[in-house]
Write a protein that holds these residues in place. Structure first.
Motif, PDB file in Angstrom:
ATOM      1  N   PRO A  22      -5.551  -1.191  12.832  1.00  5.36           N
ATOM      2  CA  PRO A  22      -4.645  -0.427  11.956  1.00  5.36           C
ATOM      3  C   PRO A  22      -3.296  -1.090  11.702  1.00  5.36           C
ATOM      4  CG  PRO A  22      -5.717   1.024  13.531  1.00  5.36           C
ATOM      5  CD  PRO A  22      -6.043  -0.380  13.954  1.00  5.36           C
ATOM      6  N   ILE A  23      -2.662  -1.635  12.742  1.00  3.07           N
ATOM      7  CA  ILE A  23      -1.313  -2.173  12.567  1.00  3.07           C
ATOM      8  C   ILE A  23      -1.339  -3.384  11.638  1.00  3.07           C
ATOM      9  CG2 ILE A  23       0.588  -3.327  13.763  1.00  3.07           C
ATOM     10  CD1 ILE A  23       0.106  -1.472  16.118  1.00  3.07           C
ATOM     11  N   LEU A  24      -2.305  -4.280  11.836  1.00  6.85           N
ATOM     12  CA  LEU A  24      -2.404  -5.439  10.966  1.00  6.85           C
ATOM     13  C   LEU A  24      -2.787  -5.029   9.552  1.00  6.85           C
ATOM     14  CD1 LEU A  24      -4.168  -8.037  13.295  1.00  6.85           C
ATOM     15  CD2 LEU A  24      -1.744  -7.805  12.787  1.00  6.85           C
ATOM     16  N   ALA A  25      -3.701  -4.063   9.429  1.00  6.71           N
ATOM     17  CA  ALA A  25      -4.126  -3.613   8.106  1.00  6.71           C
ATOM     18  C   ALA A  25      -2.964  -2.970   7.353  1.00  6.71           C
ATOM     19  CB  ALA A  25      -5.290  -2.636   8.234  1.00  6.71           C
ATOM     20  N   ALA A  26      -2.161  -2.173   8.046  1.00  8.28           N
ATOM     21  CA  ALA A  26      -1.013  -1.539   7.391  1.00  8.28           C
ATOM     22  C   ALA A  26      -0.032  -2.581   6.884  1.00  8.28           C
ATOM     23  CB  ALA A  26      -0.322  -0.577   8.358  1.00  8.28           C
TER      24      ALA A  26
ATOM     25  N   CYS B  93       8.956   2.551   1.293  1.00  8.89           N
ATOM     26  CA  CYS B  93       7.781   2.588   2.172  1.00  8.89           C
ATOM     27  C   CYS B  93       8.116   1.946   3.505  1.00  8.89           C
ATOM     28  CB  CYS B  93       6.607   1.845   1.535  1.00  8.89           C
ATOM     29  SG  CYS B  93       6.093   2.509  -0.059  1.00  8.89           S
ATOM     30  N   VAL B  94       7.406   2.369   4.542  1.00  4.62           N
ATOM     31  CA  VAL B  94       7.605   1.804   5.868  1.00  4.62           C
ATOM     32  C   VAL B  94       6.296   1.925   6.646  1.00  4.62           C
ATOM     33  CG1 VAL B  94       8.396   3.999   6.867  1.00  4.62           C
ATOM     34  CG2 VAL B  94       9.113   1.847   7.916  1.00  4.62           C
ATOM     35  N   THR B  95       6.016   0.942   7.498  1.00  6.54           N
ATOM     36  CA  THR B  95       4.839   1.019   8.358  1.00  6.54           C
ATOM     37  C   THR B  95       5.223   1.625   9.702  1.00  6.54           C
ATOM     38  OG1 THR B  95       5.212  -1.225   9.223  1.00  6.54           O
ATOM     39  CG2 THR B  95       3.772  -1.007   7.308  1.00  6.54           C
ATOM     40  N   ASP B  96       4.297   2.361  10.279  1.00  2.70           N
ATOM     41  CA  ASP B  96       4.562   2.995  11.570  1.00  2.70           C
ATOM     42  C   ASP B  96       3.228   3.288  12.253  1.00  2.70           C
ATOM     43  OD1 ASP B  96       5.624   4.254  13.753  1.00  2.70           O
ATOM     44  OD2 ASP B  96       6.284   6.048  12.701  1.00  2.70           O
ATOM     45  N   SER B  97       2.983   2.639  13.369  1.00  3.77           N
ATOM     46  CA  SER B  97       1.798   2.903  14.195  1.00  3.77           C
ATOM     47  C   SER B  97       0.493   2.804  13.407  1.00  3.77           C
ATOM     48  CB  SER B  97       1.907   4.286  14.856  1.00  3.77           C
ATOM     49  OG  SER B  97       3.083   4.373  15.633  1.00  3.77           O
ATOM     50  N   GLY B  98       0.399   1.802  12.557  1.00  4.68           N
ATOM     51  CA  GLY B  98      -0.855   1.551  11.874  1.00  4.68           C
ATOM     52  C   GLY B  98      -1.070   2.332  10.598  1.00  4.68           C
ATOM     53  N   VAL B  99      -0.038   3.019  10.088  1.00  2.39           N
ATOM     54  CA  VAL B  99      -0.129   3.700   8.789  1.00  2.39           C
ATOM     55  C   VAL B  99       1.092   3.309   7.973  1.00  2.39           C
ATOM     56  CG1 VAL B  99      -1.441   5.637   9.730  1.00  2.39           C
ATOM     57  CG2 VAL B  99       1.051   5.803   9.558  1.00  2.39           C
ATOM     58  N   VAL B 100       1.037   3.609   6.673  1.00  3.39           N
ATOM     59  CA  VAL B 100       2.171   3.369   5.779  1.00  3.39           C
ATOM     60  C   VAL B 100       2.670   4.718   5.281  1.00  3.39           C
ATOM     61  CG1 VAL B 100       2.956   2.285   3.657  1.00  3.39           C
ATOM     62  CG2 VAL B 100       1.223   1.147   5.059  1.00  3.39           C
ATOM     63  N   TYR B 101       3.971   4.953   5.433  1.00 10.20           N
ATOM     64  CA  TYR B 101       4.596   6.153   4.883  1.00 10.20           C
ATOM     65  C   TYR B 101       5.368   5.779   3.621  1.00 10.20           C
ATOM     66  CZ  TYR B 101       3.617   8.668   9.214  1.00 10.20           C
ATOM     67  OH  TYR B 101       2.987   9.265  10.279  1.00 10.20           O
ATOM     68  N   ALA B 102       5.271   6.623   2.608  1.00  4.51           N
ATOM     69  CA  ALA B 102       6.012   6.422   1.366  1.00  4.51           C
ATOM     70  C   ALA B 102       6.806   7.681   1.057  1.00  4.51           C
ATOM     71  CB  ALA B 102       5.061   6.109   0.216  1.00  4.51           C
ATOM     72  N   LEU B 103       8.082   7.509   0.745  1.00  8.25           N
ATOM     73  CA  LEU B 103       8.943   8.621   0.318  1.00  8.25           C
ATOM     74  C   LEU B 103       9.082   8.541  -1.194  1.00  8.25           C
ATOM     75  CD1 LEU B 103      10.863  10.989   1.044  1.00  8.25           C
ATOM     76  CD2 LEU B 103      12.717   9.298   1.102  1.00  8.25           C
ATOM     77  N   LEU B 104       8.597   9.571  -1.880  1.00 11.46           N
ATOM     78  CA  LEU B 104       8.607   9.587  -3.339  1.00 11.46           C
ATOM     79  C   LEU B 104       9.530  10.690  -3.857  1.00 11.46           C
ATOM     80  CD1 LEU B 104       4.821   9.149  -4.253  1.00 11.46           C
ATOM     81  CD2 LEU B 104       6.592   7.413  -4.082  1.00 11.46           C
ATOM     82  N   PRO B 105      10.646  10.342  -4.483  1.00 16.13           N
ATOM     83  CA  PRO B 105      11.448  11.374  -5.161  1.00 16.13           C
ATOM     84  C   PRO B 105      10.637  12.016  -6.279  1.00 16.13           C
ATOM     85  CG  PRO B 105      12.719   9.345  -4.857  1.00 16.13           C
ATOM     86  CD  PRO B 105      11.288   9.019  -4.518  1.00 16.13           C
ATOM     87  N   THR B 106      10.827  13.324  -6.463  1.00 14.62           N
ATOM     88  CA  THR B 106      10.095  14.056  -7.506  1.00 14.62           C
ATOM     89  C   THR B 106      11.098  14.840  -8.348  1.00 14.62           C
ATOM     90  OG1 THR B 106       9.749  15.970  -6.057  1.00 14.62           O
ATOM     91  CG2 THR B 106       8.044  14.274  -6.065  1.00 14.62           C
TER      92      THR B 106
END
Length: 561
Positions: free
Chosen positions: A347-351, A371-384
């Protein structure tokens, strides 16, 4: 054969179809790289050895980004990127890292004296390295991960001796290998570096590009650049006139993101045999150089990324985060979590492979997206624009992103979309809901159930609520109803399916025909099982409260088993 484009077309003409070379993949059993080789490859502008700890000759494998206060995951010969200020990092973390299997710890000095951490590293027998304060942890992770793998599949690493960031030396090395003059450009045609070998001639187009640091404007520029950026292999352009050289070009990519292009003149002198393969190798080697260059010129994004990580964790005040992110505190927004999935996925390498592509998609949605990676996932903050539930356009963005990652990166992902936040103060809750949606999708996938690759919290609200109830302990062993525990034990001992039958029956509101159809059995068999369950396990299906509690625990157990 590589793609061939004949002659000089007008701006209105289209590029003919082409058959492209299949890119050469690195071998699956590529050897691990030693720590000193990684330090040498990246150079002192990326990694500086504070103390070797006797570990520089060790082979290293995974890279882990670790925040202050987080639990330290174990690693197999890992490199630990330790975020935060050294003044807040206890020397015990260095000792813990060595015990957890790490070979090196990387920190940023931020003007602090690293002598205390260096002493702890020497005592623990682990290498301590530093990286410049302006280096984004995400970029360093990508650099180290790229430097650990062979850039291409040939047995001889043609370009390994070139220091990372020395693009002019790299251009000369590529020109020597392929046999023709080289330019390295960004996707807009700006010349970043070029070769300068005396035996390789150039034409007027190349001369003007070098002098102006920009490819000269020509009617066919747009079509040619698009042809190269669409292809994963070299594309050949035949000369339109004797005074101009024929050319071959390939895109340089990180994952699926185009970082630049390499152009080679193919007939002054003629390029070597198998030039397409050499150029494909060169493109993979150039990726590391261009990633490094981008990381150095974008320290502001690095600071915003670190601020986003703190905001997602609820570890920074909304107004402080707003100042660092360049977003107003009352900006509506939501969080996406993108998780690589698969039995053979790290997961970490894939992220780290997909974060740049996720960033491109999200910035196309809104220029302030991060966007930021954290513990093998990617988080994205999207303004709406509003706090309403995710729009069809956003759902399509997420689905297109997942499809592109699967198609281009040969990697399956699941995307969880969190609740809409009225302002930055509510972003941690949106992140929590996105995580819960991801848990729903992951649970369905692990049970072999049909699973969408993208879902919003509104689309799986019921299952999210059930999981929240389960997390409160409603389905732990000590809280199970007597009949529920007895049914599960009987199924385990005798291979019966009473639990599944009862759950389906109750979910069908006592309709035996409907339940039988769901289980693909005869309705009389269904009625017989229910009678047996009532008799054997002292269960009354006339008691509404008992029915509710029994169904709830069986349903929760199905979710968490």
């Amino acid at each position: 054969m590589h793609g061939r484009i004949q002659g000089r077309s007008s701006p209105e003409s289209s590029i003919p179809s082409a058959t492209f070379v299949v890119p050469v993949e690195p071998p699956a059993d590529a050897p691990d790289r030693t720590l000193d080789r990684i330090v040498e490859t990246l150079g002192p502008h990326a990694l500086h050895v504070i103390t070797a700890g006797g570990r520089l000759s060790d082979k290293v494998r995974e890279v882990v980004v670790h925040g202050p206060g987080e639990p330290l995951p174990p690693a197999d010969a890992g490199i630990l990127l330790l975020t935060g200020s050294p003044s807040t990092q206890a020397a015990g973390t260095v000792h813990d890292a060595r015990a957890a299997g790490y070979r090196a710890v990387v920190v940023k000095a931020f003007g602090d004296d690293l002598a205390r951490l260096a002493q702890a590293a020497d005592e623990a027998g682990i290498a301590l390295l530093s990286t410049p304060d302006e280096m984004a942890w995400r970029h360093l992770d990508a650099l180290i991960s790229s430097s650990k793998e062979p850039a291409f599949s040939d047995a001889t690493d043609r370009f390994a001796a070139i220091g990372i960031g020395d693009l002019f030396a790299l251009a000369n090395a590529i020109a020597t290998s392929v046999g023709g003059a080289i330019t390295i450009e960004d996707p807009t045609g700006r010349v970043i570096a070029y070769s300068n070998l005396p035996h390789q001639e150039i034409d007027e187009i190349r001369r003007l590009g070098i002098l102006g640091r920009q490819t000269p404007e020509r009617p066919t520029n747009y079509e040619e650049y698009q042809a190269v950026l669409r292809s994963e292999s070299p594309v050949y352009f035949e000369s339109p006139a004797p005074e101009y050289a024929s050319r071959m070009a390939i895109a340089v990519r990180a994952g699926t993101e185009a970082l630049g292009l390499i152009w080679v003149l193919t007939d002054r002198p003629p390029v070597v045999a198998r030039a397409e393969r050499v150029l494909a190798d060169a493109a993979r080697a150039t990726t590391l150089h261009l990633l490094r260059a981008r990381g150095q010129r974008d320290p502001e994004r690095a600071r915003r990324t670190e601020a986003l990580r703190l905001l997602l964790d609820g570890a920074v005040a909304p107004r402080s985060a707003a100042a660092q992110l360049g977003i107003k505190p009352d900006t509506p927004s939501l969080v996406l979590v993108i998780a690589p999935v698969g039995d053979d996925v790290e997961p970490i390498l894939a992220a780290s492979r997909i974060v740049d592509l996720v960033t491109l998609y999200c910035e196309a949605w809104h220029s302030s997206a991060l966007c930021v990676t954290d513990s093998g996932v990617v988080y994205a903050l999207l303004p709406t624009r509003t706090t309403d539930e995710p729009s069809p356009r956003l759902l399509k963005l997420a689905d297109d992103l997942a499809a592109t990652i699967q198609r281009s990166g040969r990697l399956d992902v699941l995307v969880g979309i969190g609740s809409c936040a009225a302002g930055l103060a509510d972003v941690p809750e949106s992140r929590a809901m996105a995580d819960r949606v991801l848990a729903v999708l992951s649970g369905r996938s692990s049970r072999g159930e049909p699973t969408p690759r993208v879902a919003s919290v509104e689309q799986v609200r019921t299952e999210v609520v059930l999981r929240m109830v389960a997390n409160q302990g409603a389905a732990v062993e000590g809280q199970l109803l007597g009949p529920v525990r007895a049914i599960r034990e009987h199924d385990q001992l005798h291979g019966t399916e009473y639990a599944a039958s009862l759950l389906t029956y109750l979910s069908s509101f006592g309709d035996a025909v409907r339940a039988a159809e769901a289980l693909n059995i005869h309705e009389n068999t269904m009625r017989y099982r229910i009678r047996r369950i009532e008799t054997m396990f002292d269960l009354s299906l006339e008691d509404g409260d008992q029915i509710l509690a029994t169904w709830l625990q069986l349903r929760l157990l199905r979710l968490i088993d």
